[in-house]
Design a protein around this motif. Structure first.
Motif, mmCIF file in Angstrom:
data_model
loop_
_atom_site.group_PDB
_atom_site.id
_atom_site.type_symbol
_atom_site.label_atom_id
_atom_site.label_comp_id
_atom_site.label_asym_id
_atom_site.label_seq_id
_atom_site.Cartn_x
_atom_site.Cartn_y
_atom_site.Cartn_z
ATOM 1 N N GLU A 5 -30.322 -21.482 19.210
ATOM 2 C CA GLU A 5 -30.169 -21.114 20.620
ATOM 3 C C GLU A 5 -29.755 -22.297 21.482
ATOM 4 N N ARG A 6 -30.488 -23.396 21.345
ATOM 5 C CA ARG A 6 -30.239 -24.537 22.233
ATOM 6 C C ARG A 6 -28.893 -25.187 21.993
ATOM 7 N N CYS A 7 -28.465 -25.206 20.750
ATOM 8 C CA CYS A 7 -27.218 -25.902 20.421
ATOM 9 C C CYS A 7 -26.022 -24.960 20.367
ATOM 10 N N VAL A 8 -26.268 -23.659 20.532
ATOM 11 C CA VAL A 8 -25.193 -22.664 20.457
ATOM 12 C C VAL A 8 -24.464 -22.818 19.121
ATOM 13 N N GLU A 55 -21.187 -20.106 27.110
ATOM 14 C CA GLU A 55 -21.679 -19.192 26.087
ATOM 15 C C GLU A 55 -22.335 -17.966 26.724
ATOM 16 N N LEU A 100 -21.302 -26.024 28.013
ATOM 17 C CA LEU A 100 -21.255 -25.175 26.825
ATOM 18 C C LEU A 100 -22.140 -23.946 26.983
ATOM 19 N N ARG A 101 -23.358 -24.163 27.434
ATOM 20 C CA ARG A 101 -24.295 -23.054 27.504
ATOM 21 C C ARG A 101 -23.941 -22.080 28.620
ATOM 22 N N ARG A 131 -25.092 -32.502 18.704
ATOM 23 C CA ARG A 131 -25.958 -31.660 19.531
ATOM 24 C C ARG A 131 -27.324 -31.460 18.881
ATOM 25 N N ILE A 186 -23.545 -30.138 27.448
ATOM 26 C CA ILE A 186 -24.394 -29.028 27.026
ATOM 27 C C ILE A 186 -24.457 -27.952 28.105
ATOM 28 N N TYR A 237 -31.747 -33.141 27.188
ATOM 29 C CA TYR A 237 -30.739 -32.350 26.489
ATOM 30 C C TYR A 237 -30.166 -31.213 27.327
ATOM 31 N N GLU A 238 -31.058 -30.404 27.879
ATOM 32 C CA GLU A 238 -30.607 -29.190 28.573
ATOM 33 C C GLU A 238 -29.751 -29.471 29.798
#
Lengths: 164, 164
Positions: free
Chosen positions: B72-75, A33, A29-30, B54, A26, A20-21
């Motif tokens: 947190e992980r998925c914003v 963010e 996105l992160r 997500r 993702i 996932y990470e």
DNA sequence: TATTGTTATACTCTATAACTATA
DNA sequence: TATAGTTATAGAGTATAACAATA
């Protein structure tokens, strides 16, 4: 986190979806963010939405632009842009200007809008430099280069093979 | 677009805000938009929103998770998560599970949810590989590495110097 | 008393289709 | 007839504060 050249395969083919990470959407996105979190209070302080600020920046960078161009550059759909035009015009930051093709809604920054931009740009630059310094200027340069190239690659793919 | 090592300064300090297109938040947004455009029809086809997908991916990757971790992980902010839990639970993709701390709302994928994930993951992987092949596997690896590192850097900054 | 989530509320954006005006 | 935008409408996310339940 530090991945060196040889401690994992270059392709993710044998690591389905790469966890996932580390998946591309993702990760984008992160990263966005985490960086936007630093810019956001500054945008809020001027009573703008993030999207409104993108429109102002695009206009400051390129001069008067029509709705279609802003829609693409700012990644904002036309119906949202219509409303953003109304809001920013009501606040006196932009004006509608005449264009050769009367179908096009073209807007430009007013003096007030440019003043706002210049004030905000100064602070934005300071925030950006803080991140760049912590991250490393050379890596930042490389990252921006890769991001722009990725976008071009994906856009080219979508032109030759439209998604579904 | 191709910027080579020496045809521009390493720092953007003398190029205020580096031009709209090359600004960090915009570059992240547009790269994400261009890549997501290829994944989106696939997500739509399964009647999920991008945020719902997500959540499902994060659960598939890590097993049962509580709302805070998913947020947190998925914003995704907690109020949105509450609604997403309701929707995904109603569709039978997740269930609420007991947790040691009764305050935590913890959810897990159902068999139906895992089946959905596996179907979708196969197609996602195909789409990802298409992009990776066009972009270059080594550059993609480097880009993901930089994105994760940028996120860590910005998070660390926000911990030591909270934004405003 | 602090933490975790949910609810309430208001606003904004997303997304699609239908419509108007211009080319 | 095609293109550019606006309007209409539904749905979802963003964001904050207030509240309930648990630790």
């Amino acid at each position: 986190m530090r991945l060196d050249e040889d401690d994992r395969p270059a392709s993710g083919a044998d690591d389905p979806m790469r966890g996932y990470e580390a998946s591309l959407p993702i990760a984008l996105l992160r990263a966005r963010e985490a960086t936007m979190r630093r810019f956001k209070p500054h945008i809020d302080a001027h009573n703008l939405t993030v999207q409104q600020w993108r429109v102002i920046r695009a206009l400051a960078d390129s001069g008067p632009l029509d709705a279609r161009t802003l829609s693409e550059r700012c990644v904002i759909l036309p119906p949202s842009l219509t409303r953003i035009f109304r809001t920013l015009e009501a606040k006196g930051y932009i004006v509608t200007v005449a264009a050769p093709d009367a179908r096009r809604h073209t807007v430009a920054l007013t003096d007030k809008g440019r003043t706002l931009y210049e004030e905000m740009a100064a602070t934005s630059e300071r925030i950006y430099e803080e991140i760049e310094q912590a991250f490393g200027a050379e890596k930042m340069r490389r990252l921006l280069e890769l991001l722009i190239e990725l976008r071009d690659t994906a856009d080219a793919l979508s032109r030759e093979a439209p998604p579904e």
